[in-house]
Design a protein around this motif. Structure first.
Motif, PDB file in Angstrom:
ATOM      1  N   LYS A 179       5.054  -1.448 -13.804  1.00  0.00           N
ATOM      2  CA  LYS A 179       4.092  -1.489 -12.703  1.00  0.00           C
ATOM      3  C   LYS A 179       3.786  -2.910 -12.225  1.00  0.00           C
ATOM      4  CE  LYS A 179      -0.035  -1.704 -15.650  1.00  0.00           C
ATOM      5  NZ  LYS A 179      -1.227  -0.976 -16.125  1.00  0.00           N
ATOM      6  N   TYR A 180       4.169  -3.917 -12.995  1.00  0.00           N
ATOM      7  CA  TYR A 180       3.751  -5.278 -12.692  1.00  0.00           C
ATOM      8  C   TYR A 180       4.578  -5.964 -11.610  1.00  0.00           C
ATOM      9  CZ  TYR A 180       0.548  -5.298 -16.666  1.00  0.00           C
ATOM     10  OH  TYR A 180      -0.483  -5.033 -17.530  1.00  0.00           O
ATOM     11  N   THR A 181       5.694  -5.378 -11.237  1.00  0.00           N
ATOM     12  CA  THR A 181       6.523  -5.995 -10.212  1.00  0.00           C
ATOM     13  C   THR A 181       7.139  -4.920  -9.324  1.00  0.00           C
ATOM     14  OG1 THR A 181       8.539  -7.283  -9.791  1.00  0.00           O
ATOM     15  CG2 THR A 181       8.399  -6.159 -11.899  1.00  0.00           C
ATOM     16  N   TYR A 182       7.225  -5.189  -8.035  1.00  0.00           N
ATOM     17  CA  TYR A 182       7.747  -4.228  -7.075  1.00  0.00           C
ATOM     18  C   TYR A 182       9.171  -3.813  -7.407  1.00  0.00           C
ATOM     19  CZ  TYR A 182       8.857  -2.193  -2.519  1.00  0.00           C
ATOM     20  OH  TYR A 182       9.234  -1.331  -1.517  1.00  0.00           O
ATOM     21  N   PHE A 183       9.928  -4.705  -8.015  1.00  0.00           N
ATOM     22  CA  PHE A 183      11.360  -4.462  -8.227  1.00  0.00           C
ATOM     23  C   PHE A 183      11.636  -3.469  -9.353  1.00  0.00           C
ATOM     24  CE2 PHE A 183      10.776  -8.412  -6.024  1.00  0.00           C
ATOM     25  CZ  PHE A 183      11.625  -8.240  -4.942  1.00  0.00           C
ATOM     26  N   GLY A 184      10.602  -3.133 -10.134  1.00  0.00           N
ATOM     27  CA  GLY A 184      10.754  -2.071 -11.110  1.00  0.00           C
ATOM     28  C   GLY A 184      10.864  -0.706 -10.462  1.00  0.00           C
ATOM     29  N   GLY A 223       5.364 -11.068  -9.264  1.00  0.00           N
ATOM     30  CA  GLY A 223       4.417 -10.050  -9.681  1.00  0.00           C
ATOM     31  C   GLY A 223       3.125  -9.988  -8.890  1.00  0.00           C
ATOM     32  N   ASP A 224       2.703 -11.089  -8.270  1.00  0.00           N
ATOM     33  CA  ASP A 224       1.423 -11.064  -7.570  1.00  0.00           C
ATOM     34  C   ASP A 224       1.534 -10.483  -6.162  1.00  0.00           C
ATOM     35  OD1 ASP A 224      -0.123 -12.165  -9.688  1.00  0.00           O
ATOM     36  OD2 ASP A 224       0.793 -14.095  -9.254  1.00  0.00           O
ATOM     37  N   GLN A 225       2.737 -10.433  -5.628  1.00  0.00           N
ATOM     38  CA  GLN A 225       3.021  -9.674  -4.411  1.00  0.00           C
ATOM     39  C   GLN A 225       2.079 -10.042  -3.259  1.00  0.00           C
ATOM     40  OE1 GLN A 225       4.214  -5.463  -5.538  1.00  0.00           O
ATOM     41  NE2 GLN A 225       3.179  -6.020  -7.423  1.00  0.00           N
ATOM     42  N   VAL A 226       1.884 -11.370  -3.091  1.00  0.00           N
ATOM     43  CA  VAL A 226       0.962 -11.876  -2.076  1.00  0.00           C
ATOM     44  C   VAL A 226       1.417 -11.524  -0.661  1.00  0.00           C
ATOM     45  CG1 VAL A 226      -0.079 -13.992  -1.137  1.00  0.00           C
ATOM     46  CG2 VAL A 226       0.204 -13.734  -3.603  1.00  0.00           C
ATOM     47  N   CYS A 227       2.707 -11.273  -0.485  1.00  0.00           N
ATOM     48  CA  CYS A 227       3.230 -10.970   0.852  1.00  0.00           C
ATOM     49  C   CYS A 227       2.829  -9.583   1.335  1.00  0.00           C
ATOM     50  CB  CYS A 227       4.746 -11.102   0.866  1.00  0.00           C
ATOM     51  SG  CYS A 227       5.572  -9.893  -0.166  1.00  0.00           S
ATOM     52  N   GLY A 228       2.129  -8.815   0.462  1.00  0.00           N
ATOM     53  CA  GLY A 228       1.607  -7.548   0.946  1.00  0.00           C
ATOM     54  C   GLY A 228       1.937  -6.311   0.136  1.00  0.00           C
ATOM     55  N   TRP A 229       2.729  -6.451  -0.922  1.00  0.00           N
ATOM     56  CA  TRP A 229       3.079  -5.281  -1.724  1.00  0.00           C
ATOM     57  C   TRP A 229       1.954  -4.875  -2.687  1.00  0.00           C
ATOM     58  CZ3 TRP A 229       7.428  -3.338   0.075  1.00  0.00           C
ATOM     59  CH2 TRP A 229       8.484  -4.166   0.477  1.00  0.00           C
ATOM     60  N   SER A 230       1.067  -5.798  -2.993  1.00  0.00           N
ATOM     61  CA  SER A 230       0.177  -5.644  -4.151  1.00  0.00           C
ATOM     62  C   SER A 230      -0.631  -4.350  -4.127  1.00  0.00           C
ATOM     63  CB  SER A 230      -0.791  -6.836  -4.243  1.00  0.00           C
ATOM     64  OG  SER A 230      -1.623  -6.699  -5.375  1.00  0.00           O
ATOM     65  N   PRO A 231      -0.589  -3.578  -5.225  1.00  0.00           N
ATOM     66  CA  PRO A 231      -1.385  -2.364  -5.329  1.00  0.00           C
ATOM     67  C   PRO A 231      -2.715  -2.599  -6.049  1.00  0.00           C
ATOM     68  CG  PRO A 231       0.176  -2.417  -7.131  1.00  0.00           C
ATOM     69  CD  PRO A 231       0.348  -3.731  -6.351  1.00  0.00           C
ATOM     70  N   LYS A 232      -3.021  -3.840  -6.382  1.00  0.00           N
ATOM     71  CA  LYS A 232      -4.192  -4.140  -7.210  1.00  0.00           C
ATOM     72  C   LYS A 232      -5.492  -3.941  -6.420  1.00  0.00           C
ATOM     73  CE  LYS A 232      -1.528  -7.467  -9.881  1.00  0.00           C
ATOM     74  NZ  LYS A 232      -1.302  -8.904 -10.171  1.00  0.00           N
ATOM     75  N   THR A 233      -6.522  -3.515  -7.114  1.00  0.00           N
ATOM     76  CA  THR A 233      -7.835  -3.341  -6.515  1.00  0.00           C
ATOM     77  C   THR A 233      -8.876  -4.026  -7.397  1.00  0.00           C
ATOM     78  OG1 THR A 233      -8.151  -1.220  -7.656  1.00  0.00           O
ATOM     79  CG2 THR A 233      -7.252  -1.138  -5.444  1.00  0.00           C
ATOM     80  N   MET A 234     -10.045  -4.273  -6.817  1.00  0.00           N
ATOM     81  CA  MET A 234     -11.123  -4.923  -7.543  1.00  0.00           C
ATOM     82  C   MET A 234     -12.042  -3.878  -8.158  1.00  0.00           C
ATOM     83  SD  MET A 234     -10.478  -8.121  -7.126  1.00  0.00           S
ATOM     84  CE  MET A 234     -12.004  -8.904  -7.633  1.00  0.00           C
ATOM     85  N   LYS A 235     -12.580  -4.189  -9.339  1.00  0.00           N
ATOM     86  CA  LYS A 235     -13.563  -3.337  -9.989  1.00  0.00           C
ATOM     87  C   LYS A 235     -14.779  -4.167 -10.378  1.00  0.00           C
ATOM     88  CE  LYS A 235     -10.338   0.024 -12.032  1.00  0.00           C
ATOM     89  NZ  LYS A 235      -9.876   0.648 -13.289  1.00  0.00           N
ATOM     90  N   GLU A 236     -15.947  -3.560 -10.303  1.00  0.00           N
ATOM     91  CA  GLU A 236     -17.171  -4.212 -10.746  1.00  0.00           C
ATOM     92  C   GLU A 236     -17.576  -3.650 -12.100  1.00  0.00           C
ATOM     93  OE1 GLU A 236     -20.375  -4.364  -8.048  1.00  0.00           O
ATOM     94  OE2 GLU A 236     -19.174  -5.037  -6.341  1.00  0.00           O
ATOM     95  N   PHE A 237     -18.043  -4.514 -12.972  1.00  0.00           N
ATOM     96  CA  PHE A 237     -18.461  -4.089 -14.302  1.00  0.00           C
ATOM     97  C   PHE A 237     -19.927  -4.450 -14.512  1.00  0.00           C
ATOM     98  CE2 PHE A 237     -13.895  -4.669 -14.557  1.00  0.00           C
ATOM     99  CZ  PHE A 237     -13.500  -3.552 -15.288  1.00  0.00           C
TER     100      PHE A 237
END
Length: 441
Positions: A124-129, A427-441
């Motif tokens: 899951k950490y890289t688009y190429f997987g 892995g950080d996919q700054v060009c727009g692939w990133s599926p990461k979201t923010m969470k509050e704790f």
């Protein structure tokens, strides 16, 4: 300028007698492909593998990724690099989708190289997987840079681009399954219905910090350290005008595949004429000296004003020193009256408690985070390793280490690994692939 990308969706890759594409199956004659690659006398070892999603495969050290493409009219896919210097962004190109050529070192890695897992937690950490990959594992006679932390990897990277063009020849004369059309009118020839919408420009900051030639990203084959910001048509970026370099911690890198498929550009295109007037791309760069950074920011703001931009999206390739360019550019745009959103990763340390960017400013009040480059990742052994996993620790990849007082080595005796996100290939996919979201704790 009108670009048509004819898409052929790769559902499986096999080795066979003849290079061909039929019913979603890409067949490659391995022997012929290797002979083509070995025509470069610098290549001393070469082997081809196939890596598909779900395969128990770990790939390291990965140096580059390219989408296989071919132009029906015979022009080179990467003008000024693998072909003659000609204008990109206009005409027709055929692309093998869901597929990439990965370039991997057989023996030697470096700061700019990374890791890809095709299955398990690491996938899951890289688009190429997620892609069907043709993996070129090779070595060269460039012994002068084998033990260098930073490598130009010229022979390997060129081999990957040429292989991508070679493989795509099989769809040169075929009819695509679908065609993507990117057509953007000249700035002074747009209708009132478009011009009344907020005007937005996309500012790209590809990696160009190295003053010595051979490491940086290339635009039409030209080292981007040797340029000042300029305007480019978005079609040029999608059509091979930019080639990835061999510098920067790898999670932050933009591969050539990322340029060819840049999701940020495609997203702006989708909104053009609906919610925004997409003006195009300001192609900037990343510098070392403060004066160079300030000059680039000045150019970007001036161009944005000249184009009549109401808003801008700024994306940087890298972190650390480039953060000064990134923040400086946003501040200059805001000072010029251009509302700006930034896209970047963060370097907040393994505990997440450090300052996210090297420099900050209160005017940077709208930044999209693509995650923490220093996040620790621990992965179990993988059945198959393509390349040489030891490079993760031995050769100083940006997120790996030979030994750590608390954590031990990155590569353990049983084949399991512990590393920072830094070492995940793009892995950080700054060009727009990133599926990461923010969470509050």
């Amino acid at each position: 300028m009108r670009l048509e990308i004819g898409n052929f969706y790769v559902r499986n890759i096999i080795f066979g007698e003849k290079l061909s594409f039929e019913s979603g199956i890409l067949t490659i004659n391995k022997g012929e492909a290797l002979t083509y690659i070995r025509a470069d006398e610098r290549i001393t070892e070469a082997e081809l593998y196939i890596a598909k999603p779900g395969d128990p495969i770990r790939i390291c050290p990965v140096k580059e990724a390219i989408e296989p493409r071919v132009r029906p009219d015979g022009r080179g896919v990467f003008p000024g690099y693998t072909g003659d210097l000609e204008r990109a962004g206009n005409g027709t190109v055929h692309a093998l989708k869901n597929c990439s050529v990965l370039v991997v070192g057989r023996h030697w890695g470096g700061f700019q190289d990374g890791l890809i897992d095709m299955s398990g937690e690491g996938q899951k950490y890289t688009y190429f997987g997620q892609l069907n990959n043709i993996v070129l594992v090779a070595d060269t006679n460039e012994v002068f840079e084998q033990r260098e932390q930073q490598k130009k990897n010229d022979a390997l990277r060129r081999a990957g681009h040429k292989l991508a063009e070679y493989i795509a020849q099989c769809v040169k004369e075929l009819k695509p399954e679908e065609t993507e059309v990117y057509d953007l009118d000249a700035l002074i020839r747009r209708g009132e219905d478009v011009e009344k919408l907020p005007s937005v420009v996309y500012v790209m900051q590809p990696q160009s910090q190295m003053e010595e030639l051979g490491y940086n990203d290339l635009v039409y084959g030209w080292d981007m350290n040797r340029m000042v910001p300029t305007v480019m048509h978005p079609n040029e970026i999608l059509d091979g005008a930019l080639v990835s370099g061999s510098f920067m911690p790898v999670s932050s890198k933009w591969s050539t595949y990322d340029f060819q498929n840049c999701p940020n550009i495609k997203a702006l295109y989708r909104e053009h004429g609906k919610t925004i007037n997409f003006l195009g791309v300001i192609m900037s760069n990343l510098n070392v000296a403060l004066e160079q950074k300030e000059r680039a920011a000045l150019f970007v703001a001036q161009i944005a004003n000249t184009l009549g931009a109401d808003g801008a999206v700024v994306a940087e390739e890298g972190y650390g020193n480039p953060d000064a360019d990134f923040v400086g550019c946003i501040v200059a745009l805001e000072d010029a009256g251009v509302k700006t959103v930034g896209i970047s990763n963060e370097c907040t340390g393994r505990d997440g408690q450090s300052q996210p960017l090297v420099t900050l400013d209160e005017k940077c009040d709208a930044i999209v985070s693509c995650g923490n480059v220093s996040e620790l990742i621990e992965l179990p052994p993988m059945e198959i390793v393509l390349g040489e996993l030891e490079a993760l620790g031995r050769d100083g990849l940006s997120g790996g280490w030979a030994a750590d007082e608390k954590l031990g080595p990155s590569v353990r005796e049983d084949g399991s690994i512990i590393m920072e996100n830094n070492s995940m290939f793009c892995g950080d996919q700054v060009c727009g692939w990133s599926p990461k979201t923010m969470k509050e704790f």
